[in-house]
Enzyme design. Sequence first.
Site, mmCIF file in Angstrom:
data_model
loop_
_atom_site.group_PDB
_atom_site.id
_atom_site.type_symbol
_atom_site.label_atom_id
_atom_site.label_comp_id
_atom_site.label_asym_id
_atom_site.label_seq_id
_atom_site.Cartn_x
_atom_site.Cartn_y
_atom_site.Cartn_z
ATOM 1 N N CYS A 208 0.774 -1.353 0.091
ATOM 2 C CA CYS A 208 -0.078 0.048 -0.130
ATOM 3 C C CYS A 208 0.660 1.219 0.069
ATOM 4 O O CYS A 208 0.764 1.963 -0.832
ATOM 5 C CB CYS A 208 -0.862 0.110 1.050
ATOM 6 S SG CYS A 208 -1.858 -1.259 1.493
ATOM 7 N N HIS B 103 -2.738 7.068 3.991
ATOM 8 C CA HIS B 103 -1.627 6.207 4.394
ATOM 9 C C HIS B 103 -0.197 6.718 3.748
ATOM 10 O O HIS B 103 0.618 5.670 3.368
ATOM 11 C CB HIS B 103 -1.895 4.795 3.560
ATOM 12 C CG HIS B 103 -1.384 3.629 4.328
ATOM 13 N ND1 HIS B 103 -1.559 2.296 4.036
ATOM 14 C CD2 HIS B 103 -0.875 3.796 5.632
ATOM 15 C CE1 HIS B 103 -0.817 1.462 4.879
ATOM 16 N NE2 HIS B 103 -0.637 2.177 5.924
#
Length: 580
Positions: A72, A133
């Site tokens: 990610c 993130h």
Amino acid sequence: MKMKIPFLLLFFLWEAESHAASRPNIILVMADDLGIGDPGCYGNKTIRTPNIDRLASGGVKLTQHLAASPLCTPSRAAFMTGRYPVRSGMASWSRTGVFLFTASSGGLPTNEITFAKLLKDQGYSTALIGKWHLGMSCHSKTDFCHHPLHHGFNYFYGISLTNLRDCKPGEGSVFTTGFKRLVFLPLQIVGVTLLTLAALNCLGLLHVPLGVFFSLLFLAALILTLFLGFLHYFRPLNCFMMRNYEIIQQPMSYDNLTQRLTVEAAQFIQRNTETPFLLVLSYLHVHTALFSSNDFAGKSQHGVYGDAVEEMDWSVGQILNLLDELRLANDTLIYFTSDQGAHVEEVSSKGEIHGGSNGIYKGGKANNWEGGIRVPGILRWPRVIQAGQKIDEPTSNMDIFPTVAKLAGAPLPEDRIIDGRDLMPLLEGKSQRSDHEFLFHYCNAYLNAVRWHPQNSTSIWKAFFFTPNFNPVGSNGCFATHVCFCFGSYVTHHDPPLLFDISKDPRERNPLSPASEPRFYEILKVMQEAADRHTQTLPEVPDQFSWNNFLWKPWLQLCCPSTGLSCQCDREKQDKRLSR
């Protein structure tokens, strides 16, 4: 001279209108952990994705679209900057390759330039809805140095970290291995030591001072207290919703969460019908913990995972319908992708499969087999891109950066290497080949493999310097560790490198040898030289995943105003009540 002035005015007006017309609205949609085998347009026959399929039939479907990283955080850093994440320090040298705490000081460096910054400078209204993130703060909890608003976005609504099992009660924990090593094993050692010393003391074989027993009991109590504190506080301290710099829900609620993200995205579009806009819609689906609203729960043929995919597809449909209603569809470039392949090791404690499908491809999230990096890639712009195309050339999620920058009229930064390539010549049919002759696949910060698409050749060579050790042996993932790691006993190094021709063997089942490929060593030599040239372009940069940057720092912890240490609030509900 007087006659020329009106013509000049008309010319400049025409130029201005042409420039405005050529600058589309841009919507970049990113799923989380969606496999290339999940959407119907990529071959799935049982999960219903009519809206993603509609997007593909109205534009271009890329069949060899590659994430710059199979994890990610580094993948999203590459997507935002058009650069391999190792260039910005957003690739880890340790086992953990993503941020797990909102109060870490690591994140996308302030000197990195995102496509949002470039488009904002060109007059675009910019928003990020959903998952970020890429870090939050550096030195104090209010500096927000890594926050989306400091990286070119005018508006942010979503989560600063990621969706985790720990965020949803009853869904388990990503820290299970850590608990075993740091909590259960030490407690067992303390317990066995206590019992052994007590037995020896009772038998008169060893005199054990009372203080030793109290010290061991205190140590056990301390470990247990810290463990219970972690379980109690992790969710509110790391799983919260923000609007710009403000926490609006802590801990976040999963109730109608996709619907809330969709409404925010729709409202942003409606506010910007008269100005060019950039919307990054970054879904929490389908990363675990899996969730869906009552309208979708239990409706798919693939359990909670299928429910989540179908709910996300519904949301995509809402955005497409809104563009049609506002008559913006022809002037809007839409891109749909996933940050990496499906997480094949995601199996619940009850044995339910919570990961998606990577189709025919080997591996998945956290490794560089095709299943980990080959992701959906769909682009639609009705006014410019011919519908119904399929392009098999190698492309990268880093290509979005130069593509949207050029469309917005923004010059690319000249003080750094941009690894992405403009996709428009390929999408418009002006070029039949990708501008990527070489692509480099990283496992965290380790150069794992090289892809080579030689000019005047249909072959696509892929050479692995090392591969993950799947466990159990013969499986399609690293089930014992939940994800594959990139070094030490977790990998097998190959000398010579493991070579495949992806154009003929996309499943990566048959590695080539000098016997099966006469140019074996010649091909590897060219790829090694390309890798050497590439690594020479990598400057030393601060490691955003160093232990100092990665670990939780209490002075960086965000907490909404509340009584005591609960860190709990729900302004979403309060706002709804006030609006009634």
